[in-house]
Design a protein around this motif. Structure first.
Motif, mmCIF file in Angstrom:
data_model
loop_
_atom_site.group_PDB
_atom_site.id
_atom_site.type_symbol
_atom_site.label_atom_id
_atom_site.label_comp_id
_atom_site.label_asym_id
_atom_site.label_seq_id
_atom_site.Cartn_x
_atom_site.Cartn_y
_atom_site.Cartn_z
ATOM 1 N N GLY A 77 0.790 -1.227 0.000
ATOM 2 C CA GLY A 77 0.000 0.000 0.000
ATOM 3 C C GLY A 77 0.821 1.276 0.000
ATOM 4 O O GLY A 77 0.269 2.372 0.070
ATOM 5 N N LEU A 78 2.160 1.147 -0.089
ATOM 6 C CA LEU A 78 3.041 2.316 -0.103
ATOM 7 C C LEU A 78 3.702 2.469 -1.469
ATOM 8 O O LEU A 78 4.055 1.485 -2.121
ATOM 9 N N ARG A 104 0.647 6.943 0.401
ATOM 10 C CA ARG A 104 0.058 5.847 1.171
ATOM 11 C C ARG A 104 -1.443 5.827 0.944
ATOM 12 O O ARG A 104 -2.125 6.827 1.178
ATOM 13 N N SER A 105 -1.928 4.704 0.451
ATOM 14 C CA SER A 105 -3.365 4.549 0.158
ATOM 15 C C SER A 105 -3.893 5.681 -0.708
ATOM 16 O O SER A 105 -4.987 6.207 -0.487
ATOM 17 N N GLY A 106 -3.081 6.101 -1.682
ATOM 18 C CA GLY A 106 -3.506 7.117 -2.641
ATOM 19 C C GLY A 106 -3.317 8.550 -2.219
ATOM 20 O O GLY A 106 -3.575 9.463 -3.000
ATOM 21 N N ALA A 107 -2.846 8.765 -0.990
ATOM 22 C CA ALA A 107 -2.662 10.144 -0.503
ATOM 23 C C ALA A 107 -1.192 10.395 -0.208
ATOM 24 O O ALA A 107 -0.489 9.529 0.316
ATOM 25 N N GLU A 108 -0.725 11.611 -0.547
ATOM 26 C CA GLU A 108 0.677 11.939 -0.292
ATOM 27 C C GLU A 108 0.905 12.171 1.193
ATOM 28 O O GLU A 108 0.087 12.780 1.877
ATOM 29 N N VAL A 109 2.040 11.667 1.683
ATOM 30 C CA VAL A 109 2.393 11.783 3.093
ATOM 31 C C VAL A 109 3.572 12.754 3.228
ATOM 32 O O VAL A 109 4.578 12.622 2.540
ATOM 33 N N SER A 110 3.429 13.728 4.105
ATOM 34 C CA SER A 110 4.496 14.698 4.336
ATOM 35 C C SER A 110 5.557 14.087 5.254
ATOM 36 O O SER A 110 5.243 13.531 6.311
ATOM 37 N N LEU A 111 6.834 14.197 4.841
ATOM 38 C CA LEU A 111 7.943 13.642 5.607
ATOM 39 C C LEU A 111 8.991 14.714 5.890
ATOM 40 O O LEU A 111 9.246 15.574 5.051
ATOM 41 N N THR A 112 9.601 14.648 7.062
ATOM 42 C CA THR A 112 10.715 15.537 7.375
ATOM 43 C C THR A 112 11.976 14.994 6.721
ATOM 44 O O THR A 112 12.004 13.849 6.235
ATOM 45 N N ALA A 113 13.048 15.779 6.731
ATOM 46 C CA ALA A 113 14.311 15.344 6.133
ATOM 47 C C ALA A 113 14.848 14.104 6.821
ATOM 48 O O ALA A 113 15.344 13.175 6.168
ATOM 49 N N LEU A 114 14.754 14.047 8.153
ATOM 50 C CA LEU A 114 15.238 12.881 8.882
ATOM 51 C C LEU A 114 14.397 11.653 8.583
ATOM 52 O O LEU A 114 14.925 10.544 8.450
ATOM 53 N N GLU A 115 13.097 11.840 8.449
ATOM 54 C CA GLU A 115 12.215 10.709 8.127
ATOM 55 C C GLU A 115 12.507 10.177 6.732
ATOM 56 O O GLU A 115 12.482 8.961 6.501
ATOM 57 N N ILE A 116 12.811 11.067 5.804
ATOM 58 C CA ILE A 116 13.171 10.637 4.452
ATOM 59 C C ILE A 116 14.470 9.835 4.473
ATOM 60 O O ILE A 116 14.569 8.771 3.841
ATOM 61 N N SER A 117 15.459 10.330 5.200
ATOM 62 C CA SER A 117 16.734 9.617 5.287
ATOM 63 C C SER A 117 16.550 8.234 5.897
ATOM 64 O O SER A 117 17.125 7.246 5.419
ATOM 65 N N LEU A 118 15.749 8.152 6.941
ATOM 66 C CA LEU A 118 15.505 6.873 7.597
ATOM 67 C C LEU A 118 14.746 5.927 6.674
ATOM 68 O O LEU A 118 15.106 4.753 6.537
ATOM 69 N N LEU A 119 13.704 6.431 6.021
ATOM 70 C CA LEU A 119 12.910 5.603 5.114
ATOM 71 C C LEU A 119 13.772 5.056 3.976
ATOM 72 O O LEU A 119 13.717 3.857 3.655
ATOM 73 N N THR A 130 12.086 9.354 15.784
ATOM 74 C CA THR A 130 11.926 9.361 14.326
ATOM 75 C C THR A 130 11.266 8.077 13.836
ATOM 76 O O THR A 130 10.396 8.109 12.961
ATOM 77 N N VAL A 131 11.666 6.939 14.391
ATOM 78 C CA VAL A 131 11.037 5.667 14.026
ATOM 79 C C VAL A 131 9.555 5.697 14.390
ATOM 80 O O VAL A 131 8.696 5.285 13.595
ATOM 81 N N ARG A 132 9.246 6.201 15.577
ATOM 82 C CA ARG A 132 7.847 6.251 16.024
ATOM 83 C C ARG A 132 7.009 7.141 15.106
ATOM 84 O O ARG A 132 5.879 6.784 14.721
ATOM 85 N N ARG A 133 7.556 8.292 14.730
ATOM 86 C CA ARG A 133 6.820 9.206 13.846
ATOM 87 C C ARG A 133 6.627 8.608 12.458
ATOM 88 O O ARG A 133 5.551 8.752 11.849
ATOM 89 N N LEU A 134 7.674 7.955 11.953
ATOM 90 C CA LEU A 134 7.572 7.351 10.620
ATOM 91 C C LEU A 134 6.554 6.218 10.633
ATOM 92 O O LEU A 134 5.777 6.064 9.678
ATOM 93 N N ARG A 135 6.534 5.445 11.705
ATOM 94 C CA ARG A 135 5.543 4.366 11.808
ATOM 95 C C ARG A 135 4.119 4.927 11.778
ATOM 96 O O ARG A 135 3.234 4.357 11.133
ATOM 97 N N LYS A 136 3.894 6.018 12.461
ATOM 98 C CA LYS A 136 2.556 6.611 12.493
ATOM 99 C C LYS A 136 2.109 7.049 11.102
ATOM 100 O O LYS A 136 0.912 7.056 10.792
ATOM 101 N N LYS A 137 3.093 7.411 10.265
ATOM 102 C CA LYS A 137 2.757 7.905 8.932
ATOM 103 C C LYS A 137 2.588 6.797 7.895
ATOM 104 O O LYS A 137 1.918 7.012 6.877
ATOM 105 N N ILE A 138 3.181 5.622 8.148
ATOM 106 C CA ILE A 138 3.148 4.571 7.118
ATOM 107 C C ILE A 138 2.422 3.304 7.543
ATOM 108 O O ILE A 138 2.003 2.521 6.689
ATOM 109 N N GLU A 139 2.266 3.100 8.838
ATOM 110 C CA GLU A 139 1.690 1.854 9.322
ATOM 111 C C GLU A 139 0.185 1.984 9.563
ATOM 112 O O GLU A 139 -0.286 3.019 10.057
ATOM 113 N N ASP A 140 -0.581 0.932 9.257
ATOM 114 C CA ASP A 140 -2.000 0.902 9.579
ATOM 115 C C ASP A 140 -2.183 0.881 11.091
ATOM 116 O O ASP A 140 -3.078 1.523 11.628
ATOM 117 N N ASN A 141 -1.315 0.124 11.761
ATOM 118 C CA ASN A 141 -1.334 0.050 13.219
ATOM 119 C C ASN A 141 0.105 0.185 13.723
ATOM 120 O O ASN A 141 0.848 -0.799 13.737
#
Length: 227
Positions: free
Chosen positions: A133-134, A145-160, A196-207
């Motif tokens: 779904g990503l 994610r699920s058809g909608a754009e997700v806003s990411l910070t620079a650190l979140e992008i690097s981690l992803l 950063t991991v916690r924030r990224l999970r909230k943006k990409i994970e269903d749960n």
């Protein structure tokens, strides 16, 4: 560089190095041979599709050399080793290798593993990632994610991107901090990784409490799964 896959063989046993090169050339690969870490360094300026890296080399441990390899453009690395303990393997995977081949090995098994690693790497090195779904556009740094754009910070992008380039590999906290923050010469406390991991999970994970992508490997670090 031609259309053939270029493979660097870093192995100090000349007979084994020559034997691997002969077998891979027969399979249609273009091989380059190095017999030490120092000799291997000169090849890092060239584009390689895969590196076969011995652990026990005359001038160092191949796993330590992985950081230098991965500091440049991402390239899959398959470790060659006589060590087969779980601790040794975890250290290799944590350092960033894509797979392990324990000596002595069958040449046919080695060739099959090379083919599998190259197939996986071609998927991760494309400009687009799509699974579970990503959709992530590496060039434009855009996540859908699920058809909608997700806003990411620079650190979140690097981690992803670090996770996506090393899918299925356990990455230690030390490796993540080194690759993401130290390379940018920014001091960040270890707890920032947790945030950063916690924030990224909230943006990409269903749960986020039961993540299907960013899995925690207790006592070691994290691992990305396609889900």
């Amino acid at each position: 560089m031609d259309s053939k896959k270029h493979i660097l063989i870093v192995e100090d046993d000349r007979a084994m190095n020559d034997g691997i090169a002969f077998a891979l050339n027969r399979e249609g690969y273009f091989t380059h041979s190095a017999y030490s870490l120092k000799e291997a360094e000169k090849f890092l300026k060239q584009k390689m599709n895969l590196i076969l890296l011995d652990i026990n080399l005359p001038d160092g441990d191949g796993r330590d050399f992985l950081k230098d390899i991965l500091a440049g453009q991402p390239v899959p690395v398959l470790l060659l080793t006589a060590r087969d303990s779980e601790e040794d393997m975890l250290r290799g995977y944590s350092a960033g290798c894509d797979d392990y081949v324990t000596k002595p090995f069958s040449m046919s098994v080695l060739i099959m593993k090379i083919g599998a690693v190259l197939k996986r790497s071609e998927g991760s090195s494309r400009q687009m990632y799509a699974a579970g779904g990503l959709i992530y556009d590496f060039e434009n740094k855009a996540l859908i994610r699920s058809g909608a754009e997700v806003s990411l910070t620079a650190l979140e992008i690097s981690l992803l991107e670090t996770f996506l380039y090393h899918r299925g590999i356990v990455l230690t906290r030390e490796i993540l901090l080194d690759k993401i923050w130290d390379a940018k010469e920014r001091y960040v406390e270890d707890r920032t990784l947790n945030v950063t991991v916690r924030r990224l999970r909230k943006k990409i994970e269903d749960n986020p409490e039961e993540p299907k992508h960013i899995k925690t490997v207790f006592g070691i670090g994290y691992k990305w799964e396609d889900g």
